[in-house]
Structure formats: structure tokens, C-alpha cells
Design an enzyme around this catalytic site. Structure first.
Site, PDB file in Angstrom:
ATOM      1  N   LYS A 107       0.833  -1.205   0.000  1.00  0.00           N
ATOM      2  CA  LYS A 107       0.000   0.000   0.000  1.00  0.00           C
ATOM      3  C   LYS A 107       0.867   1.255   0.000  1.00  0.00           C
ATOM      4  O   LYS A 107       0.559   2.240  -0.679  1.00  0.00           O
ATOM      5  CB  LYS A 107      -0.942  -0.019   1.202  1.00  0.00           C
ATOM      6  CG  LYS A 107      -2.076  -1.032   1.065  1.00  0.00           C
ATOM      7  CD  LYS A 107      -2.777  -1.325   2.376  1.00  0.00           C
ATOM      8  CE  LYS A 107      -3.804  -2.438   2.189  1.00  0.00           C
ATOM      9  NZ  LYS A 107      -4.373  -2.914   3.453  1.00  0.00           N
ATOM     10  N   GLN A 151      -4.994  -1.952   9.544  1.00  0.00           N
ATOM     11  CA  GLN A 151      -4.753  -3.252   8.911  1.00  0.00           C
ATOM     12  C   GLN A 151      -5.315  -4.387   9.768  1.00  0.00           C
ATOM     13  O   GLN A 151      -5.022  -4.486  10.953  1.00  0.00           O
ATOM     14  CB  GLN A 151      -3.240  -3.461   8.703  1.00  0.00           C
ATOM     15  CG  GLN A 151      -2.884  -4.732   7.969  1.00  0.00           C
ATOM     16  CD  GLN A 151      -3.408  -4.757   6.542  1.00  0.00           C
ATOM     17  OE1 GLN A 151      -3.296  -3.790   5.807  1.00  0.00           O
ATOM     18  NE2 GLN A 151      -3.997  -5.872   6.152  1.00  0.00           N
ATOM     19  N   ASP A 174     -11.615   2.637   3.950  1.00  0.00           N
ATOM     20  CA  ASP A 174     -11.900   1.208   3.830  1.00  0.00           C
ATOM     21  C   ASP A 174     -13.392   0.942   3.639  1.00  0.00           C
ATOM     22  O   ASP A 174     -13.799  -0.126   3.187  1.00  0.00           O
ATOM     23  CB  ASP A 174     -11.418   0.461   5.095  1.00  0.00           C
ATOM     24  CG  ASP A 174     -10.222  -0.421   4.814  1.00  0.00           C
ATOM     25  OD1 ASP A 174      -9.933  -0.672   3.634  1.00  0.00           O
ATOM     26  OD2 ASP A 174      -9.581  -0.869   5.775  1.00  0.00           O
TER      27      ASP A 174
END
Length: 347
Positions: A107, A151, A174
């Protein structure tokens, strides 16, 4: 002589073993009772009898993701020149899981490749929930941060729901905040962000000009991360949607009716060629490591769908790897850009 199909650790192949082996294996894979799954001899397909030409179009997620990243690079540059603002993404990693560290590293590289600022907080495995919440609070208040990503998975001693809910909805790139999911589910409402993997699935269909409206779609799996939001997105596109899960009776029969299949169940090669309606479109989200003595790593990655069978039946299919995976990160970058544009009213 017709031959039956069954699962292996690394690939799909045919054998003269009776179909009862397949049926019992399906029961275990899908968690359904023996009486709930009927597999007649007519549904046991001989691989050799399938169309010899691999006629399915391969949906190249890697190529589409690159195209999207190029578009994002141009937009980030245009925004920087016009406003002086550079979009920023903060990632919080707790613990030392190698797979999670790899995802975060990828990422970060992706952010750099398009000109997005990348911030990273690495916390030890034994960090307290309060410490994680403090980092989230800091990023929530930081105007240079337009997206926050925690994460997953988190260590078992932490309450994942509390931590994800602490991310400000305006920075929830997200798309997992309950308000974003709630808006996604409601007609006439728009979420600030759509979860990245399901969004990538729909984007692949759009970029390949695959019609969704009025089509029968089946989503395999009902997770909060992929299955459920994918079903909601398909519904928004006016598909007629069914969800197949571990308690579904006769999953093969339901899947065989689908014009579009999105599989996100995490079972290697579970969906066989005999489960697929001729001409169907398959988006395979599964990324499953299976034994492969010929690979230097000792394993290879396969999807939920038996690719070598599916490509002979479907009209289009995503490969694994190289299908949905690259799209997930591309959608994360896109959501971060959208967030920065929204904050600064940049069109």
C-alpha cells in the site's frame, strides 16, 4: 466413460472415482448436511467433454488497476498544482504478521507511485487498545490525513469493532464504518466510501462493459468485508441477487443460474465447471495458497473457482493472481483521492 471431478491441494483434474467422493467433499467444504446437496450424474461433468477452446475472456485486473492508478496520478498532480494539497493516507499496523506487513508495504509503494503521501504507525503485538485508539484520534485530527486504514486482523485481545468505529467516517477509506455500510444498503442514500474489494469487483465489470442491470447475480460468501457489500452493490446496479453461504442448501443449483458470479469464500477450487452456467461472468476474489512442489515457494495461489474448468464454460473470468487483488489497492487510492477532493471542494 464419464469421470468425476474432485478437489486437490493444487489443481482440478478428472478421475474415474465415483461422484460420491465429490458430494461428500462438497458437504464438508460448504458445511451443509448430506441431504441438502443433490448432485445427479448429469451434473458430473467430464472435463474432456467441455468445449476444447478456452473461449472465456480473461479479465485483467492488473491492467485495469494500472489504468486507474494512471488516472489517479494525473488527478493528484492536478489537485496539487491547483490547491497545493496532497492527499494523505495513514495506515496503522499492530503486530508483526508477515502477510499484514507485506500488505502495508504494498500500500505504501502504491501511494508513492501515484503521489499520495503515506503515513505509517507500527505498533507492537502487545499494544493496548487505548494506544491504537490514540493513534486513530491523532490521525482523525490531522488535516493532512484524508484516509485512515487499520490493517486487519488485529491481535485477539483487541475489540476490532471499537477500533474500526473510532475512525472518523469522513476518513473511512476502507468503507467499513457502520454508517457507510448503512448508506450503501439504503436506496436513495450514498456512502462516503465503498469497501475497496467489492468496489473493485464492480469496477472490473464496468471497465469490461459487462452489463449488470437485470442480470441474475450470485455472491458466494457473506463476509462484512466482501460478500455482503458486493451483494449490496450488485443490487444497486439493478441485478437480481442471491447470496450462497455455508448454510445454503443446493448451492450448485443456485450458482448454475447466475449470469454473474462473485466468489469470496476462501476455499481453493471450490466452484467447478459443472457449477457454472455457460456464458456466465466470474469474478474470483479468493486467494488461497495450495501445495505446489514445482514452485520455489512450495505453494501457489489459486482462487475459489477452478480456473482451468471455468475458462471453458464462462464468457469472462478473473485470474488468480492478477484479477481482483490489484484492484483492491487501486480502489483504496481512489477512495483517498475522493476524500481529499471532498474536504477541499475540489472538482
Amino acid at each position: 466413460m464419464a469421470s468425476s471431478l474432485f478437489f486437490t491441494h493444487s489443481h482440478c483434474y478428472s478421475s474415474s472415482t465415483s461422484s460420491s467422493y465429490l458430494v461428500s467433499r462438497l458437504h464438508r467444504q460448504l458445511g451443509v448436511a448430506p441431504t441438502s446437496l443433490r448432485l445427479s450424474s448429469s451434473h458430473v461433468v467430464n472435463v474432456a467433454a467441455m468445449a476444447m477452446d478456452s473461449s472465456a475472456k480473461v479479465i485483467d485486473g492488473k491492467a485495469v488497476a494500472k489504468q486507474i492508478r494512471d488516472e489517479i496520478t494525473a488527478e493528484v498532480s492536478r489537485m496539487r498544482e491547483a490547491t497545493g494539497v496532497i492527499p494523505g493516507l495513514a495506515v496503522i499496523l499492530v503486530g508483526d504478521r508477515k502477510d499484514s506487513a507485506t500488505y502495508v508495504r504494498n500500500k505504501k509503494k502504491a501511494c508513492e507511485s501515484v503521489g499520495i503521501n503515506s503515513l505509517e504507525a507500527n505498533l507492537p503485538e502487545d499494544s493496548t487498545e487505548e494506544e491504537v485508539l490514540n493513534y486513530i484520534s491523532g490521525y482523525n485530527d490531522d488535516p493532512s490525513v484524508h484516509g485512515i486504514l487499520v490493517q486487519l486482523p488485529l491481535p485477539s485481545h483487541m475489540n476490532e469493532q471499537n477500533i474500526l468505529n473510532a475512525v472518523r467516517i469522513e476518513k473511512d477509506v476502507d468503507g467499513f464504518h457502520p454508517l457507510n455500510i448503512g448508506r450503501l444498503a439504503m436506496r436513495g442514500r450514498d456512502p462516503l466510501f465503498v469497501p475497496c474489494t467489492p468496489k473493485g469487483c464492480i469496477e472490473l465489470l464496468h471497465r469490461y462493459n459487462i452489463s449488470i442491470k437485470g442480470k441474475r447475480a450470485v455472491v458466494i460468501g457473506r463476509s462484512n468485508i466482501v460478500g455482503m457489500p458486493a451483494a449490496l452493490l450488485l443490487q444497486r446496479e439493478d441485478a437480481t441477487v442471491s447470496i450462497v453461504h455455508s448454510r445454503t442448501s443446493n448451492p450448485e443449483e443456485i450458482i448454475r443460474q447466475a449470469d454473474i458470479i462473485i466468489s469470496a469464500v476462501g476455499k481453493a477450487n471450490m466452484v467447478r465447471g459443472s457449477w457454472i452456467k455457460p456464458g456466465a461472468v466470474i469474478i474470483d476474489v479468493g486467494i488461497n495458497p495450495v501445495d505446489d512442489p514445482h514452485s520455489p515457494r512450495g505453494y501457489k495461489l489459486v482462487g475459489d473457482v477452478c480456473y482451468e474448468e471455468a475458462i471453458k464454460v464462462a464468457s469472462a473470468v478473473t485470474p488468480v493472481p492478477g484479477g481482483v487483488g490489484p484492484m483492491t489497492i487501486a480502489m483504496l487510492l481512489q477512495n483517498t483521492l475522493i476524500s481529499a477532493k471532498r474536504v477541499h471542494n475540489f472538482e
